[in-house]
Each structure stands twice: as structure tokens, then as C-alpha cells.
Design an enzyme around this catalytic site. Structure first.
Site, PDB file in Angstrom:
ATOM      1  N   GLU A 180       0.785  -1.174   0.031  1.00 57.08           N
ATOM      2  CA  GLU A 180       0.211  -0.083  -0.088  1.00 57.08           C
ATOM      3  C   GLU A 180       0.695   1.144   0.060  1.00 57.08           C
ATOM      4  O   GLU A 180       0.393   2.329   0.211  1.00 57.08           O
ATOM      5  CB  GLU A 180      -1.163  -0.113   1.072  1.00 57.08           C
ATOM      6  CG  GLU A 180      -1.824  -1.289   1.091  1.00 57.08           C
ATOM      7  CD  GLU A 180      -3.274  -1.343   0.600  1.00 57.08           C
ATOM      8  OE1 GLU A 180      -3.883  -0.157   1.173  1.00 57.08           O
ATOM      9  OE2 GLU A 180      -4.008  -2.139   0.486  1.00 57.08           O
ATOM     10  N   HIS A 256      -3.447   1.435   7.961  1.00 57.21           N
ATOM     11  CA  HIS A 256      -2.161   1.915   7.291  1.00 57.21           C
ATOM     12  C   HIS A 256      -1.148   2.196   8.415  1.00 57.21           C
ATOM     13  O   HIS A 256      -1.958   2.886   9.509  1.00 57.21           O
ATOM     14  CB  HIS A 256      -2.103   3.012   6.403  1.00 57.21           C
ATOM     15  CG  HIS A 256      -2.944   2.528   5.085  1.00 57.21           C
ATOM     16  ND1 HIS A 256      -3.677   3.364   4.123  1.00 57.21           N
ATOM     17  CD2 HIS A 256      -2.695   1.448   4.210  1.00 57.21           C
ATOM     18  CE1 HIS A 256      -3.989   2.615   3.099  1.00 57.21           C
ATOM     19  NE2 HIS A 256      -3.644   1.461   3.109  1.00 57.21           N
ATOM     20  N   CYS A 373      -2.580  11.375   4.420  1.00 56.58           N
ATOM     21  CA  CYS A 373      -3.068  10.501   3.303  1.00 56.58           C
ATOM     22  C   CYS A 373      -2.859  11.078   2.001  1.00 56.58           C
ATOM     23  O   CYS A 373      -2.843  10.402   0.936  1.00 56.58           O
ATOM     24  CB  CYS A 373      -4.339   9.749   3.617  1.00 56.58           C
ATOM     25  SG  CYS A 373      -4.609   8.814   5.128  1.00 56.58           S
TER      26      CYS A 373
HETATM   27  O1  SUG Z   1      -7.526   2.562   1.245  1.00 59.46           O
HETATM   28  N1  SUG Z   1     -10.323   4.757   1.703  1.00 59.46           N
HETATM   29  C1  SUG Z   1      -9.020   4.647   1.630  1.00 59.46           C
HETATM   30  C2  SUG Z   1      -8.377   5.724   2.538  1.00 59.46           C
HETATM   31  C3  SUG Z   1      -6.854   5.551   2.187  1.00 59.46           C
HETATM   32  C4  SUG Z   1      -6.099   6.489   3.513  1.00 59.46           C
HETATM   33  N2  SUG Z   1      -4.653   6.576   2.991  1.00 59.46           N
HETATM   34  C5  SUG Z   1      -3.593   6.401   3.938  1.00 59.46           C
HETATM   35  N3  SUG Z   1      -4.029   5.897   5.283  1.00 59.46           N
HETATM   36  N4  SUG Z   1      -2.616   6.614   3.702  1.00 59.46           N
HETATM   37  C6  SUG Z   1      -8.561   3.202   1.965  1.00 59.46           C
HETATM   38  O2  SUG Z   1      -9.181   2.582   3.076  1.00 59.46           O
HETATM   39  C7  SUG Z   1     -12.856   4.418   0.929  1.00 59.46           C
HETATM   40  C8  SUG Z   1     -13.416   4.612  -0.460  1.00 59.46           C
HETATM   41  C9  SUG Z   1     -14.981   4.304  -0.218  1.00 59.46           C
HETATM   42  O3  SUG Z   1     -15.454   3.747   0.963  1.00 59.46           O
HETATM   43  O4  SUG Z   1     -15.867   5.014  -0.837  1.00 59.46           O
HETATM   44  C10 SUG Z   1     -11.270   4.373   0.665  1.00 59.46           C
HETATM   45  O5  SUG Z   1     -10.866   3.864  -0.279  1.00 59.46           O
END
Ligand code: SUG
Length: 449
Positions: A180, A256, A373
Site C-alpha cells: 500500500e 495503514h 494520506c
Molecule cells: O484505502 N479509503 C482509503 C483511505 C486511504 C487513506 N490513506 C492512508 N491512510 N494513507 C482506503 O481505505 C474509501 C473509499 C470508499 O469507501 O468509498 C477508501 O478507499
């Protein structure tokens, strides 16, 4: 664009512009906010403005800031791969009727979280003196895994000179090779031009026994993927540390590592339950950095794991402003939580941070994405900066253009029912078509060919 006459390296934040189809679909495993806000109407215009306001703030305090464009959505190629056929409107309508989830996947704005776009290591750390990029395979969910190809294209377009940049293929995709990206990778250094020490954090290891696996959620990052990235990037193994996430943290919503730890230069700011074996991790980091690291570990009794996840305290960005001050860019939620706010006041009093600035990222936060993020950090030497596509750097002029562009193209409300609207597709493609020329990137997307 940062001053390329300046003889030193800079850390550029590449933020993902939030796209016109940003919506809440509850797609993300182990991400509590995404689940909590699923099916709520989203506001793409406010989302994009909030993201741009954060970038603007960083630019104003003198942090080099650049922009990565969103992915083309709807992802018609994906829907066709899944067997939806006919003309574009028909593909959208059938997906909506037969599998609204697949439609939401094809419309997701998740590429905004560029901390998951790739892992990047600067030229000072690689034995071939080049900056290395490995796009994340995001193997744990389809909406994210389908970002990888376009991400790779965009990164190759911006960082195009092979003399300076080496682009690797994503780690081969399988359930036990999840990667990731930079959200699970931190680099420590004194000044940016110095060789750094890299911390790779993973959640699953094929040697795990039942006790060291999370029970509620899946660990997204695998040790094997992190090790592969560190090999590909030609890092000195003596300057690399691997650490395992505490499975209890993953079960509390730490999907993460950047939800529970953040590093900048010689500082690691983390929760005491970030790692399975904190003492070993601390020792390894001290050894690798020759004791040059300061670790500020927040105990559970001060901020519980649940509050850390709810406020996204550790998803703050730590940056060095042009005046030399160390600034914590924290989500508004941290200001509103009395215990977290008190801790932050103490950390300013004791000099850990010179100041804290709060940013409103409500729309992104509701999908589990805080300040950190939204950015991919790339440390660059002046000649590397000079070789980039210049239009991606945030200037006052670009900021004004983006502001007007958001106004022209974005809706202020989207629900699940809107996702099948062919007019939304036309709006989204028109916006992205205009954006790639604003950023001077030429044509990037399949629909532009
Ligand atoms: O992968 N949310 C992302 C958020 C990513 C955050 N990034 C970091 N922590 N670096 C995920 O969980 C939600 C999409 C939705 O539910 O519509 C989403 O993909």
C-alpha cells in the site's frame, strides 16, 4: 517550482487532487470511517476545495507543493472487463442495476490518497544514485488495485528523465503480497540530501501464528512486499528497518501505519501500540540512525487507540516551514478532542513542534483519509526538480486556475443513484481533459486518445 539554484535537496509534497466523482461507498476493508459514512451524500466540490486549501497552506508556509491528477472515472475499462457491455451509458446503467457495488468501485475517487500511490526513495539512498518509484499494487481491494496502471503512467510522465528516475513495476498482485505504498514507509534523515534510514512497516508475514494476526480486519501490507520494494530500490540493508504493526491496532482501525505513526527528518511521532514489539523497533531505529532519532511515543493512557483512529492525530503531516519551524499539520478533529488538544499544547511547549496548524478535510476524513494520506513525499535534488514537468508545482497562478476549474466542473452533491448518470461521466472526463492541459501533462488518460 522550488528554487533549483538552491544547492540542497527538498521534500516535495505531491497531493492528490480530489476528483469530481468523490463519493462514500463503504468500500475500504478495516477503514472505520469509510464504513461509518457509506451511502451518505458526498460533496465533491467541497472535498476538492478542502484538499486545495491544505496545499495552499503548505505552499504559503514555504513547503514545496505539487499536484497529482485524479484517475479517470468512471473506469469504463474495468466495467467492461467485468462483463458490462453496450455503449458507455448502457455499461453504467447495467452496472447500476446489476451490481451497484461494482459501479461504485468504477467511480471511486480513492486515488486522492497519494500516500498509497507508490513507495519512493530518494537518490541519496539508492546505490545507483537515482530516485526509485514502485507503484503500490493495492491488492486488498478492487477499487484501489485498479488505480495502479494509471498511477504508473502519471508518475512516469512527471518523473520522465531516466537519468534521474527509475520506475519499477508494481509488486506482483496476490493476497499475500499486498503493498500500500508510502503510507507504510517512512524515511529519517538529518538534512534531506543526506543518506536516510528507511522504516518499512507491514501487517502480515507468512510466518505469523494465530496470536500475531489481527482477528477483525485483514492486514493490508505484507512483509514480503516491503522487502521486495527495499531490494528493488537498491537500499543499503544496514539503513533499512522492518517493523510489524501491532495486530490490535489493525483491529482498532489502523489499516495503514500512517494512521498511527508519522516521521519527519529525525523525529518519529507514534502511538505506543503502533508496533508489535516497540522496544525492538526503537532499538533498530537507534542503531540504524546512529542514535540520531528522537522517538515521541504517546501512551495509551494519554490517547487511546480508538481516539487516535477517531481524530487521526498521527495522520498529521510534520513539515519544516521556510522559517525553519517544525509544523504539525493536524486534522480539525484533533482541535475538538480535549485530550488530544492538551497533548498537542504540551508538545508545542516542550519544543517537539514549533506550532500546530489545523486543517478542515471533512470530506476526505469521512472516507478515512487525513492530511498525510493526501500526500506523497518525494525528496529531490535541484537537478531532479529541474527535470520535472514544471506545470505540476503549485503556484499562486495554478491555485487560482484550479479553484476556478473546481467551480466550473464539480457538483456539490453526489449520491449512489447519481453514479450511473452519463452526464456525470461527461462532466468528469471534461474536467480531467482540461486539467491535464492546466498541469502541462498532455494526454494521460485512455479517453483522451
Ligand atoms: O484505502 N479509503 C482509503 C483511505 C486511504 C487513506 N490513506 C492512508 N491512510 N494513507 C482506503 O481505505 C474509501 C473509499 C470508499 O469507501 O468509498 C477508501 O478507499
Amino acid at each position: 517550482m522550488p528554487d533549483t539554484d538552491c544547492p540542497t535537496a527538498v521534500e516535495v509534497n505531491f497531493d492528490g487532487l480530489i476528483g469530481p466523482t468523490h463519493n462514500f461507498a463503504g468500500l475500504a476493508p478495516g477503514n472505520l470511517a469509510s464504513w461509518l459514512h457509506r451511502s451518505e451524500p458526498s460533496n465533491p466540490r467541497a472535498a476538492a476545495r478542502q484538499g486545495l486549501a491544505k496545499m495552499s497552506r503548505l505552499r504559503l508556509i514555504g513547503v514545496p507543493q505539487a499536484v497529482l491528477p485524479p484517475q479517470p472515472r468512471p473506469n469504463l475499462r474495468l466495467l467492461r472487463q467485468l462483463g458490462f457491455s453496450g455503449d458507455d451509458a448502457n455499461v453504467l446503467a447495467t452496472a447500476h442495476n446489476q451490481s451497484p457495488r461494482m459501479l461504485a468501485i468504477a467511480m471511486s475517487g480513492s486515488s486522492m490518497w497519494t500516500a498509497n500511490a507508490a513507495t519512493v526513495c530518494p537518490s541519496a539512498d539508492a546505490d545507483d544514485g537515482r530516485v526509485h518509484f514502485t507503484p503500490a499494487n493495492l491488492a486488498n481491494s478492487l477499487h484501489r488495485a485498479s488505480e495502479t496502471t494509471v498511477t504508473a503512467t502519471i508518475l512516469k510522465r512527471i518523473f520522465h528523465d531516466p537519468q534521474f528516475f527509475r520506475h519499477h513495476d508494481p509488486i506482483p498482485c496476490s493476497a499475500d503480497m499486498g503493498d500500500e505504498g508510502a503510507a507504510n514507509h517512512t524515511r529519517f534523515c538529518d538534512s534531506f540530501a543526506d543518506p536516510g534510514v528507511q522504516l518499512f512497516v507491514y501487517g502480515n508475514d507468512h510466518e505469523d501464528d494465530d496470536r500475531s494476526r489481527p482477528r477483525r480486519f485483514t492486514a493490508r501490507q505484507s512483509r514480503a512486499a516491503s522487502e521486495s520494494v527495499s531490494r528493488l530500490h537498491r537500499l543499503d540493508p544496514r539503513r533499512v528497518v522492518f517493523a510489524k504493526q501491532d495486530p490490535r491496532a489493525i483491529d482498532a482501525g489502523v489499516f495503514h501505519n500512517d494512521v498511527i505513526a508519522v516521521g519527519h527528518r529525525k523525529l518519529l511521532f507514534c502511538h505506543e501500540q503502533a508496533f508489535e514489539n516497540s522496544m525492538q523497533v526503537d532499538d533498530a531505529l537507534r542503531r540504524a540512525t546512529s542514535d540520531q532519532i528522537r522517538i515521541v511515543e504517546v501512551p495509551q493512557r494519554r490517547v487511546s487507540l480508538d481516539d487516535a483512529v477517531a481524530t487521526y492525530l498521527f495522520n498529521s503531516q510534520i513539515v519544516t516551514a521556510a522559517d525553519g519551524q517544525t509544523v504539525l499539520i493536524a486534522p480539525e478533529d484533533c482541535r475538538r478532542h480535549p485530550g488530544v488538544k492538551m497533548l498537542l499544547d504540551e508538545l508545542v511547549d516542550d519544543g517537539t513542534f514549533d506550532r500546530v496548524e489545523f486543517v478542515d478535510l471533512r470530506e476526505s476524513m469521512n472516507n478515512g483519509g487525513g492530511p498525510a494520506c493526501l500526500r506523497l513525499r518525494v525528496v529531490l535534488m535541484p537537478e531532479e526538480v529541474a527535470s520535472l514537468a514544471p506545470g505540476v508545482f503549485l503556484t499562486v497562478e495554478l491555485e487560482n486556475q484550479l479553484d476556478a476549474w473546481i467551480d466550473r466542473h464539480y457538483r456539490d452533491s453526489l449520491t449512489a443513484a447519481d453514479l450511473a448518470d452519463p452526464q456525470l461521466m461527461r462532466e468528469s472526463y471534461a474536467a480531467l481533459d482540461e486539467l491535464t492541459s492546466l498541469l502541462g501533462l498532455g494526454s494521460v488518460y485512455e479517453f483522451q486518445r
